[in-house]
Design a protein around this motif. Structure first.
Motif, PDB file in Angstrom:
ATOM      1  N   LEU A 133       0.820  -1.214   0.000  1.00 31.91           N
ATOM      2  CA  LEU A 133       0.000   0.000   0.000  1.00 31.91           C
ATOM      3  C   LEU A 133       0.855   1.265   0.000  1.00 31.91           C
ATOM      4  O   LEU A 133       0.326   2.361  -0.185  1.00 31.91           O
ATOM      5  CB  LEU A 133      -0.913   0.003   1.239  1.00 31.91           C
ATOM      6  CG  LEU A 133      -1.859  -1.195   1.363  1.00 31.91           C
ATOM      7  CD1 LEU A 133      -2.618  -1.118   2.683  1.00 31.91           C
ATOM      8  CD2 LEU A 133      -2.827  -1.242   0.194  1.00 31.91           C
ATOM      9  N   TRP A 134       2.152   1.133   0.235  1.00 26.04           N
ATOM     10  CA  TRP A 134       3.118   2.232   0.238  1.00 26.04           C
ATOM     11  C   TRP A 134       2.763   3.350   1.228  1.00 26.04           C
ATOM     12  O   TRP A 134       2.894   4.537   0.903  1.00 26.04           O
ATOM     13  CB  TRP A 134       3.291   2.819  -1.167  1.00 26.04           C
ATOM     14  CG  TRP A 134       4.035   1.927  -2.101  1.00 26.04           C
ATOM     15  CD1 TRP A 134       3.475   0.979  -2.909  1.00 26.04           C
ATOM     16  CD2 TRP A 134       5.454   1.858  -2.312  1.00 26.04           C
ATOM     17  NE1 TRP A 134       4.456   0.320  -3.621  1.00 26.04           N
ATOM     18  CE2 TRP A 134       5.679   0.847  -3.276  1.00 26.04           C
ATOM     19  CE3 TRP A 134       6.538   2.552  -1.789  1.00 26.04           C
ATOM     20  CZ2 TRP A 134       6.963   0.521  -3.727  1.00 26.04           C
ATOM     21  CZ3 TRP A 134       7.807   2.223  -2.237  1.00 26.04           C
ATOM     22  CH2 TRP A 134       8.011   1.224  -3.194  1.00 26.04           C
ATOM     23  N   PRO A 135       2.346   3.023   2.439  1.00 26.57           N
ATOM     24  CA  PRO A 135       2.166   4.105   3.415  1.00 26.57           C
ATOM     25  C   PRO A 135       3.541   4.570   3.893  1.00 26.57           C
ATOM     26  O   PRO A 135       4.359   3.758   4.330  1.00 26.57           O
ATOM     27  CB  PRO A 135       1.379   3.438   4.547  1.00 26.57           C
ATOM     28  CG  PRO A 135       1.806   2.007   4.485  1.00 26.57           C
ATOM     29  CD  PRO A 135       2.060   1.696   3.031  1.00 26.57           C
ATOM     30  N   ASP A 136       3.806   5.858   3.803  1.00 21.21           N
ATOM     31  CA  ASP A 136       5.144   6.320   4.181  1.00 21.21           C
ATOM     32  C   ASP A 136       5.223   6.603   5.678  1.00 21.21           C
ATOM     33  O   ASP A 136       4.229   6.542   6.398  1.00 21.21           O
ATOM     34  CB  ASP A 136       5.565   7.535   3.358  1.00 21.21           C
ATOM     35  CG  ASP A 136       4.680   8.745   3.598  1.00 21.21           C
ATOM     36  OD1 ASP A 136       4.472   9.100   4.768  1.00 21.21           O
ATOM     37  OD2 ASP A 136       4.206   9.336   2.605  1.00 21.21           O
ATOM     38  N   SER A 137       6.422   6.936   6.144  1.00 20.73           N
ATOM     39  CA  SER A 137       6.668   7.095   7.577  1.00 20.73           C
ATOM     40  C   SER A 137       5.865   8.241   8.176  1.00 20.73           C
ATOM     41  O   SER A 137       5.419   8.152   9.331  1.00 20.73           O
ATOM     42  CB  SER A 137       8.165   7.326   7.818  1.00 20.73           C
ATOM     43  OG  SER A 137       8.645   8.405   7.027  1.00 20.73           O
ATOM     44  N   VAL A 138       5.664   9.317   7.427  1.00 22.82           N
ATOM     45  CA  VAL A 138       4.902  10.444   7.951  1.00 22.82           C
ATOM     46  C   VAL A 138       3.422  10.083   8.069  1.00 22.82           C
ATOM     47  O   VAL A 138       2.756  10.412   9.054  1.00 22.82           O
ATOM     48  CB  VAL A 138       5.092  11.691   7.072  1.00 22.82           C
ATOM     49  CG1 VAL A 138       4.253  12.857   7.592  1.00 22.82           C
ATOM     50  CG2 VAL A 138       6.566  12.086   7.022  1.00 22.82           C
ATOM     51  N   ALA A 139       2.891   9.375   7.077  1.00 26.74           N
ATOM     52  CA  ALA A 139       1.484   8.967   7.116  1.00 26.74           C
ATOM     53  C   ALA A 139       1.223   8.044   8.306  1.00 26.74           C
ATOM     54  O   ALA A 139       0.196   8.168   8.995  1.00 26.74           O
ATOM     55  CB  ALA A 139       1.109   8.273   5.810  1.00 26.74           C
ATOM     56  N   LEU A 140       2.155   7.122   8.574  1.00 28.66           N
ATOM     57  CA  LEU A 140       1.972   6.212   9.704  1.00 28.66           C
ATOM     58  C   LEU A 140       2.075   6.960  11.030  1.00 28.66           C
ATOM     59  O   LEU A 140       1.317   6.686  11.968  1.00 28.66           O
ATOM     60  CB  LEU A 140       3.009   5.090   9.638  1.00 28.66           C
ATOM     61  CG  LEU A 140       2.841   4.120   8.463  1.00 28.66           C
ATOM     62  CD1 LEU A 140       4.005   3.139   8.412  1.00 28.66           C
ATOM     63  CD2 LEU A 140       1.524   3.367   8.557  1.00 28.66           C
ATOM     64  N   ALA A 141       3.002   7.915  11.113  1.00 28.86           N
ATOM     65  CA  ALA A 141       3.105   8.725  12.331  1.00 28.86           C
ATOM     66  C   ALA A 141       1.831   9.552  12.529  1.00 28.86           C
ATOM     67  O   ALA A 141       1.405   9.779  13.667  1.00 28.86           O
ATOM     68  CB  ALA A 141       4.326   9.635  12.254  1.00 28.86           C
ATOM     69  N   HIS A 331      17.101   7.035  24.951  1.00 27.78           N
ATOM     70  CA  HIS A 331      16.181   6.143  24.248  1.00 27.78           C
ATOM     71  C   HIS A 331      16.448   6.195  22.750  1.00 27.78           C
ATOM     72  O   HIS A 331      16.781   7.253  22.195  1.00 27.78           O
ATOM     73  CB  HIS A 331      14.736   6.577  24.532  1.00 27.78           C
ATOM     74  CG  HIS A 331      13.730   6.033  23.550  1.00 27.78           C
ATOM     75  ND1 HIS A 331      13.346   6.728  22.417  1.00 27.78           N
ATOM     76  CD2 HIS A 331      13.043   4.865  23.532  1.00 27.78           C
ATOM     77  CE1 HIS A 331      12.473   6.004  21.747  1.00 27.78           C
ATOM     78  NE2 HIS A 331      12.264   4.876  22.403  1.00 27.78           N
ATOM     79  N   ALA A 332      16.329   5.048  22.103  1.00 28.51           N
ATOM     80  CA  ALA A 332      16.452   4.975  20.644  1.00 28.51           C
ATOM     81  C   ALA A 332      15.315   4.122  20.108  1.00 28.51           C
ATOM     82  O   ALA A 332      14.850   3.195  20.780  1.00 28.51           O
ATOM     83  CB  ALA A 332      17.797   4.376  20.240  1.00 28.51           C
ATOM     84  N   THR A 333      14.870   4.446  18.908  1.00 31.89           N
ATOM     85  CA  THR A 333      13.788   3.669  18.296  1.00 31.89           C
ATOM     86  C   THR A 333      14.116   3.349  16.846  1.00 31.89           C
ATOM     87  O   THR A 333      14.962   3.996  16.221  1.00 31.89           O
ATOM     88  CB  THR A 333      12.451   4.428  18.379  1.00 31.89           C
ATOM     89  OG1 THR A 333      11.383   3.543  18.016  1.00 31.89           O
ATOM     90  CG2 THR A 333      12.431   5.631  17.444  1.00 31.89           C
ATOM     91  N   SER A 334      13.435   2.344  16.335  1.00 33.25           N
ATOM     92  CA  SER A 334      13.566   1.956  14.939  1.00 33.25           C
ATOM     93  C   SER A 334      12.250   1.319  14.514  1.00 33.25           C
ATOM     94  O   SER A 334      11.521   0.769  15.345  1.00 33.25           O
ATOM     95  CB  SER A 334      14.724   0.960  14.759  1.00 33.25           C
ATOM     96  OG  SER A 334      14.956   0.681  13.397  1.00 33.25           O
ATOM     97  N   GLY A 335      11.949   1.433  13.228  1.00 33.76           N
ATOM     98  CA  GLY A 335      10.704   0.858  12.742  1.00 33.76           C
ATOM     99  C   GLY A 335       9.544   1.831  12.846  1.00 33.76           C
ATOM    100  O   GLY A 335       9.643   2.882  13.482  1.00 33.76           O
ATOM    101  N   PRO A 336       8.405   1.495  12.225  1.00 34.79           N
ATOM    102  CA  PRO A 336       7.262   2.408  12.196  1.00 34.79           C
ATOM    103  C   PRO A 336       6.566   2.533  13.544  1.00 34.79           C
ATOM    104  O   PRO A 336       6.402   1.552  14.273  1.00 34.79           O
ATOM    105  CB  PRO A 336       6.333   1.764  11.158  1.00 34.79           C
ATOM    106  CG  PRO A 336       6.658   0.300  11.224  1.00 34.79           C
ATOM    107  CD  PRO A 336       8.136   0.237  11.483  1.00 34.79           C
TER     108      PRO A 336
END
Length: 350
Positions: A133-141, A331-336
């Motif tokens: 579906l190509w949801p980008d990182s900004v859309a998911l945030a 703290h560090a994060t990775s992934g959507p």
């Protein structure tokens, strides 16, 4: 259990586009900086570990080119993680704990400028149901932000306040890409405005770890890693409560973050709404809390993908080393939507 500390931290000036410099050219000055801080030579490092992503570079095994800047001959003990450099630090920390190394060099770099980072990050999504579906990182945030607003846990005014506070704090950070007050701007993906989102940029960071008396010899006030843990959420976004981060809470508990008061928290929150989630998971909103959050400006001021998490650890350690903090959380994060989370507790000696 061996004592392990961060004894040096360095980073580049983070910029929107570093087209005129290669990864090696970006990396070399930072490596020279951290080695000079300790007086060590490259041959004195027992273990080297790096974090980066070949997807950003657009070519396989691109991380091997960065080794030209480290010097891989004579042969060195070296490893690489296809993750943020915070996870490379975790590997180096374990290496020292096991007694296989006394010192370690950890570095990470990211060049987002050559491509569209929002599209690149879609490749980390579930390949069967979500990625097509190509949801980008900004859309998911933005989905996460909407869930928080609908649950009554935040609103656009609070998010704008987080952005303003972070970028005002970045005025004192000479390496930040964005400094000073930034207008909220138009909606990029509602409810997130441009001011709620991180800048796209390129940058490098490096730290040196050392054990026990070696750390005390290399630094006047080492930043001791008292606890370090990382956890992961379910890959499928549909089975997660996006308003909460159980993995962050569990990692913090295992790292000992709740045992004694903190004075500083460097949170890897690329979006303002993610800071809201992290503050709740880490109990930083408790009445009377005096914890200073992201005094460096955080990822809203500079967000080199694959290095921003390592920078949070480095910034927290640097505050301890210069006496501005006694007990800090990084703290560090990775992934959507905060899928993977690492928490470290750092302390200075009294």
């Amino acid at each position: 259990m061996r004592e392990v500390a961060i004894v040096a931290f360095g980073q580049s000036d983070h910029v929107r586009d570093s087209a005129e410099t290669s990864e090696v050219e970006m990396l070399m000055p930072v490596l020279h900086d951290v080695l000079a801080q300790t007086g060590l030579k490259a041959r004195d490092i027992d273990f080297t570990c790096s974090g980066s992503s070949d997807y950003l570079a657009g070519r396989a095994f691109s991380f091997t080119m960065a080794l030209d800047g480290v010097g891989a001959w004579p042969p060195i003990s070296e490893s690489h993680v296809e993750m943020d450099g915070a996870w490379a630090l975790y590997e180096a920390w374990v290496k020292i704990l096991t007694g296989e190394a006394e010192t370690a060099l950890v570095y990470a770099y990211g060049k987002s400028s050559p491509g569209d980072v929002r599209e690149v990050l879609t490749r980390q999504l579930d390949p069967y149901y979500v990625a097509p579906l190509w949801p980008d990182s900004v859309a998911l945030a933005a989905l996460q932000a909407r869930a928080l607003i609908d649950a009554g846990l935040t609103d656009e005014r609070e998010l704008a306040g987080i952005a303003a506070r972070s970028r005002t704090a970045a005025e004192a950070n000479p390496h930040a890409q964005l400094r000073g007050p930034v207008a909220a701007g138009e909606h990029l993906v509602a409810p997130l405005r441009t001011g709620d989102c991180p800048p796209v940029g390129d940058g490098v960071a490096a730290v040196i770890l050392a054990a026990g008396d070696t750390a005390r010899r290399l630094a006047d006030r080492p930043a001791w890693i008292r606890g370090l843990d990382h956890r992961i959420e379910a890959h499928s976004l549909g089975v997660r409560d996006l308003t909460d981060s159980p993995s962050t809470r569990l990692a913090a508990e295992r790292a000992g973050a709740f045992e004694r008061p903190l004075d500083t928290a460097e949170l890897h929150a690329p979006f303002t709404s993610q800071e809201v989630v992290l503050r709740r998971a880490l109990k930083l909103d408790a009445p009377g809390s005096t914890v200073r959050i992201n005094p460096s400006g955080g990822a809203l001021a500079a967000n080199p993908v694959m290095a921003a998490g390592l920078i949070r650890l480095g910034e927290a350690a640097a505050r301890i080393q210069r006496g501005a903090s006694d007990r800090a959380l990084a703290h560090a994060t990775s992934g959507p939507c905060l899928q993977q989370n690492l928490v470290a507790v750092l302390e200075g000696e009294s």
